[in-house]
Write a protein that holds these residues in place. Structure first.
Motif, PDB file in Angstrom:
ATOM      1  N   PRO A   1     -59.441  52.806  24.361  1.00 18.43           N
ATOM      2  CA  PRO A   1     -59.842  54.209  24.199  1.00 18.43           C
ATOM      3  C   PRO A   1     -59.541  54.813  22.838  1.00 18.43           C
ATOM      4  O   PRO A   1     -60.240  55.719  22.393  1.00 18.43           O
ATOM      5  CB  PRO A   1     -59.060  54.912  25.316  1.00 18.43           C
ATOM      6  CG  PRO A   1     -58.921  53.875  26.387  1.00 18.43           C
ATOM      7  CD  PRO A   1     -58.725  52.585  25.646  1.00 18.43           C
ATOM      8  N   ILE A   2     -58.521  54.312  22.158  1.00 22.36           N
ATOM      9  CA  ILE A   2     -58.173  54.896  20.865  1.00 22.36           C
ATOM     10  C   ILE A   2     -59.268  54.667  19.827  1.00 22.36           C
ATOM     11  O   ILE A   2     -59.371  55.417  18.853  1.00 22.36           O
ATOM     12  CB  ILE A   2     -56.827  54.316  20.365  1.00 22.36           C
ATOM     13  CG1 ILE A   2     -56.211  55.237  19.312  1.00 22.36           C
ATOM     14  CG2 ILE A   2     -56.988  52.910  19.808  1.00 22.36           C
ATOM     15  CD1 ILE A   2     -54.801  54.850  18.915  1.00 22.36           C
ATOM     16  N   ALA A   3     -60.126  53.668  20.046  1.00 20.50           N
ATOM     17  CA  ALA A   3     -61.157  53.337  19.070  1.00 20.50           C
ATOM     18  C   ALA A   3     -62.140  54.478  18.847  1.00 20.50           C
ATOM     19  O   ALA A   3     -62.696  54.626  17.753  1.00 20.50           O
ATOM     20  CB  ALA A   3     -61.904  52.077  19.501  1.00 20.50           C
ATOM     21  N   VAL A   4     -62.370  55.295  19.862  1.00 23.13           N
ATOM     22  CA  VAL A   4     -63.290  56.424  19.713  1.00 23.13           C
ATOM     23  C   VAL A   4     -62.543  57.747  19.555  1.00 23.13           C
ATOM     24  O   VAL A   4     -63.157  58.789  19.356  1.00 23.13           O
ATOM     25  CB  VAL A   4     -64.262  56.512  20.905  1.00 23.13           C
ATOM     26  CG1 VAL A   4     -65.211  55.324  20.904  1.00 23.13           C
ATOM     27  CG2 VAL A   4     -63.519  56.589  22.234  1.00 23.13           C
ATOM     28  N   GLN A   5     -61.221  57.701  19.632  1.00 24.87           N
ATOM     29  CA  GLN A   5     -60.431  58.910  19.458  1.00 24.87           C
ATOM     30  C   GLN A   5     -60.049  59.135  18.001  1.00 24.87           C
ATOM     31  O   GLN A   5     -59.863  60.266  17.563  1.00 24.87           O
ATOM     32  CB  GLN A   5     -59.163  58.843  20.321  1.00 24.87           C
ATOM     33  CG  GLN A   5     -59.446  58.840  21.822  1.00 24.87           C
ATOM     34  CD  GLN A   5     -58.221  58.500  22.650  1.00 24.87           C
ATOM     35  OE1 GLN A   5     -57.135  58.285  22.107  1.00 24.87           O
ATOM     36  NE2 GLN A   5     -58.383  58.433  23.963  1.00 24.87           N
ATOM     37  N   VAL A   6     -59.911  58.040  17.233  1.00 25.04           N
ATOM     38  CA  VAL A   6     -59.548  58.161  15.819  1.00 25.04           C
ATOM     39  C   VAL A   6     -60.776  58.578  15.023  1.00 25.04           C
ATOM     40  O   VAL A   6     -61.907  58.482  15.488  1.00 25.04           O
ATOM     41  CB  VAL A   6     -58.982  56.836  15.287  1.00 25.04           C
ATOM     42  CG1 VAL A   6     -57.684  56.484  15.987  1.00 25.04           C
ATOM     43  CG2 VAL A   6     -60.000  55.702  15.433  1.00 25.04           C
ATOM     44  N   ARG A   7     -60.531  59.066  13.798  1.00 27.13           N
ATOM     45  CA  ARG A   7     -61.610  59.457  12.894  1.00 27.13           C
ATOM     46  C   ARG A   7     -61.412  58.793  11.546  1.00 27.13           C
ATOM     47  O   ARG A   7     -60.345  58.908  10.971  1.00 27.13           O
ATOM     48  CB  ARG A   7     -61.673  60.984  12.737  1.00 27.13           C
ATOM     49  CG  ARG A   7     -62.161  61.680  13.992  1.00 27.13           C
ATOM     50  CD  ARG A   7     -63.636  61.319  14.270  1.00 27.13           C
ATOM     51  NE  ARG A   7     -64.131  61.926  15.506  1.00 27.13           N
ATOM     52  CZ  ARG A   7     -64.098  61.355  16.689  1.00 27.13           C
ATOM     53  NH1 ARG A   7     -63.567  60.141  16.823  1.00 27.13           N
ATOM     54  NH2 ARG A   7     -64.589  61.954  17.747  1.00 27.13           N
ATOM     55  N   PRO A   8     -62.448  58.077  11.072  1.00 28.02           N
ATOM     56  CA  PRO A   8     -63.720  57.824  11.763  1.00 28.02           C
ATOM     57  C   PRO A   8     -63.529  56.894  12.959  1.00 28.02           C
ATOM     58  O   PRO A   8     -62.550  56.158  13.025  1.00 28.02           O
ATOM     59  CB  PRO A   8     -64.575  57.169  10.679  1.00 28.02           C
ATOM     60  CG  PRO A   8     -63.583  56.485   9.794  1.00 28.02           C
ATOM     61  CD  PRO A   8     -62.385  57.377   9.761  1.00 28.02           C
ATOM     62  N   ALA A   9     -64.495  56.971  13.885  1.00 26.81           N
ATOM     63  CA  ALA A   9     -64.431  56.077  15.041  1.00 26.81           C
ATOM     64  C   ALA A   9     -64.440  54.630  14.557  1.00 26.81           C
ATOM     65  O   ALA A   9     -65.057  54.297  13.538  1.00 26.81           O
ATOM     66  CB  ALA A   9     -65.614  56.344  15.968  1.00 26.81           C
ATOM     67  N   LEU A  10     -63.770  53.781  15.301  1.00 27.68           N
ATOM     68  CA  LEU A  10     -63.430  52.440  14.822  1.00 27.68           C
ATOM     69  C   LEU A  10     -64.491  51.396  15.164  1.00 27.68           C
ATOM     70  O   LEU A  10     -64.903  51.251  16.309  1.00 27.68           O
ATOM     71  CB  LEU A  10     -62.092  52.041  15.436  1.00 27.68           C
ATOM     72  CG  LEU A  10     -61.375  50.815  14.889  1.00 27.68           C
ATOM     73  CD1 LEU A  10     -61.003  51.020  13.421  1.00 27.68           C
ATOM     74  CD2 LEU A  10     -60.120  50.554  15.723  1.00 27.68           C
ATOM     75  N   THR A  11     -64.922  50.681  14.136  1.00 29.37           N
ATOM     76  CA  THR A  11     -65.679  49.457  14.383  1.00 29.37           C
ATOM     77  C   THR A  11     -64.714  48.440  14.969  1.00 29.37           C
ATOM     78  O   THR A  11     -63.616  48.243  14.454  1.00 29.37           O
ATOM     79  CB  THR A  11     -66.281  48.922  13.071  1.00 29.37           C
ATOM     80  OG1 THR A  11     -67.285  49.823  12.609  1.00 29.37           O
ATOM     81  CG2 THR A  11     -66.921  47.550  13.289  1.00 29.37           C
ATOM     82  N   THR A  12     -65.114  47.796  16.057  1.00 25.87           N
ATOM     83  CA  THR A  12     -64.172  46.921  16.753  1.00 25.87           C
ATOM     84  C   THR A  12     -64.925  45.859  17.548  1.00 25.87           C
ATOM     85  O   THR A  12     -66.165  45.880  17.624  1.00 25.87           O
ATOM     86  CB  THR A  12     -63.269  47.754  17.688  1.00 25.87           C
ATOM     87  OG1 THR A  12     -62.252  46.930  18.259  1.00 25.87           O
ATOM     88  CG2 THR A  12     -64.073  48.391  18.809  1.00 25.87           C
ATOM     89  N   VAL A  13     -64.188  44.950  18.118  1.00 29.13           N
ATOM     90  CA  VAL A  13     -64.738  43.933  19.008  1.00 29.13           C
ATOM     91  C   VAL A  13     -64.357  44.316  20.429  1.00 29.13           C
ATOM     92  O   VAL A  13     -63.176  44.455  20.744  1.00 29.13           O
ATOM     93  CB  VAL A  13     -64.209  42.529  18.673  1.00 29.13           C
ATOM     94  CG1 VAL A  13     -64.740  41.504  19.677  1.00 29.13           C
ATOM     95  CG2 VAL A  13     -64.597  42.136  17.254  1.00 29.13           C
ATOM     96  N   ARG A  14     -65.351  44.480  21.265  1.00 25.67           N
ATOM     97  CA  ARG A  14     -65.097  44.918  22.627  1.00 25.67           C
ATOM     98  C   ARG A  14     -64.830  43.730  23.536  1.00 25.67           C
ATOM     99  O   ARG A  14     -65.594  42.765  23.576  1.00 25.67           O
ATOM    100  CB  ARG A  14     -66.282  45.706  23.173  1.00 25.67           C
ATOM    101  CG  ARG A  14     -66.049  46.238  24.590  1.00 25.67           C
ATOM    102  CD  ARG A  14     -67.211  47.113  25.047  1.00 25.67           C
ATOM    103  NE  ARG A  14     -66.883  47.759  26.317  1.00 25.67           N
ATOM    104  CZ  ARG A  14     -67.165  47.240  27.515  1.00 25.67           C
ATOM    105  NH1 ARG A  14     -67.792  46.078  27.595  1.00 25.67           N
ATOM    106  NH2 ARG A  14     -66.829  47.881  28.610  1.00 25.67           N
TER     107      ARG A  14
END
Length: 352
Positions: free
Chosen positions: A291-304
């Motif tokens: 959930p933190i991946a979309v809470q930080v700014r900028p939203a995080l590019t990540t591997v789901r």
């Protein structure tokens, strides 16, 4: 002190045998609905809550509980967002089976060794050192086991995600954007920490090993030798320490691949403290899509990775293994590898 209420106490009150009362709790299909209702009403009136769980377990040869062994302290299970999602999915999957979930640490405290001493019908081994005493004790108890985020063993059911493929996609994304000064931020409890030589990196577990391999699958063919830092643990402050080693320098990288989103969070905070704009001056990629991946700014590019699917698969594999033991059938290990997916958001861009 009030006299202890037993099955015989209830039997005397209702005027039936002790076995009939026992059946009301353990074999309700053998009694009429009316008789069972009378017995349960008498038990409630007398304050009887049911047969002793320990005695019932001894009689049935089952405890009604399964364990999950964690390398970290048990606090990790309640504070790490990936772990909580994973454990929640396991608990939900186990609900209809009546099995309870018991958390076990792989460490021991004096004479108490949970993996040896706690009564369970089987166990999940979650991201643990395979040489730990806890794993050894579980194997010696001949309990049904399922490995999760562990190196697969042909004789033991396992559930993993495609860590290597996901990490490869993340690194290739940065290469395709044009990055050539790339850093890796790893985490681990053993071995040297700080800036480390790539050839001497100490890898703690299966996921770390596979993610490193995946990153190098894309970086090495592109002629990129990454700068590598290794932090002591996965907490925010440890991540910030590792991030400073990579960013507070004249030849800082233009992109960082992080072991997890929690680690990437530390990188974003240090970048802000140093006045570096993300993604204009620094691209950051995480792993997990917690959930933190979309809470930080900028939203995080990540591997789901789908931690809920992983939890459900782990619980299903363990209940199947336990059922095979109870029925005396041949144990057929299951080996599940769940897919990963690169999720591109606002923390990556071409280098300036």
């Amino acid at each position: 002190m009030a006299p202890r209420v037993t099955l015989q106490t209830i039997a005397d009150r209702v005027g039936v045998s002790r076995m009939t009362v026992s059946n009301a709790f353990s074999k309700p299909d053998q009694l009429s609905a009316a008789l069972r209702a009378r017995i349960l009403a008498a038990a409630d009136e007398l304050g009887y809550v049911g047969p002793d769980p320990a005695a019932r377990a001894l009689a049935k040869g089952t405890t009604g509980a399964v364990g999950i062994v964690l390398t970290s302290s048990l606090r990790f299970a309640f504070t790490d967002l990936v772990a909580t999602g994973f454990l929640g999915a396991i608990a939900e999957q186990l609900g209809p089976t009546g099995l309870a979930l018991t958390l076990l640490t792989s460490s021991d405290s004096g004479d108490i060794i949970p993996a040896r001493d706690v009564a369970i019908d089987g166990a999940l081994v979650y991201s643990c050192d395979p040489t730990s005493a806890a794993v050894d004790f579980l194997a010696r108890r001949k309990l049904p086991l399922v490995y999760v985020d562990q190196d697969p063993d042909p004789g033991i059911s396992s559930v993993n995600v495609d860590d290597r493929g996901g990490a490869r996609a993340a690194a290739r994304h940065l290469v395709d954007l044009g990055h050539r000064k790339v850093a890796l931020l790893l985490s681990g409890l053993h071995g040297p920490h700080g800036l480390v030589d790539l050839g001497q990196v100490v890898i703690d577990g299966h996921a770390s090993k596979e993610r490193l391999r995946g990153w190098l699958d894309a970086l090495t063919p592109a002629g990129i030798e990454p700068l590598v830092a290794r932090q002591n643990g996965t907490g925010l402050e440890q991540a910030k320490y590792g991030a400073r080693l990579l960013l507070d320098r004249a030849d800082r990288p233009t992109a960082i691949l992080c072991f997890s989103d929690a680690v990437a969070h530390g990188v974003l905070e240090v970048a802000a403290e140093l006045g570096l704009r993300v993604p204009e001056e620094l691209s950051v990629v995480g792993f997990d899509d917690n959930p933190i991946a979309v809470q930080v700014r900028p939203a995080l590019t990540t591997v789901r990775q789908d931690v809920e699917a992983k939890g459900r698969a782990a619980a299903a594999a363990l209940t199947a293994a336990i059922a095979q033991v109870r029925t005396g059938g041949d144990s057929t290990p299951q080996h599940v590898v769940l897919p990963t997916e690169l999720v591109i958001r606002g923390s990556t861009a071409p280098p300036s």
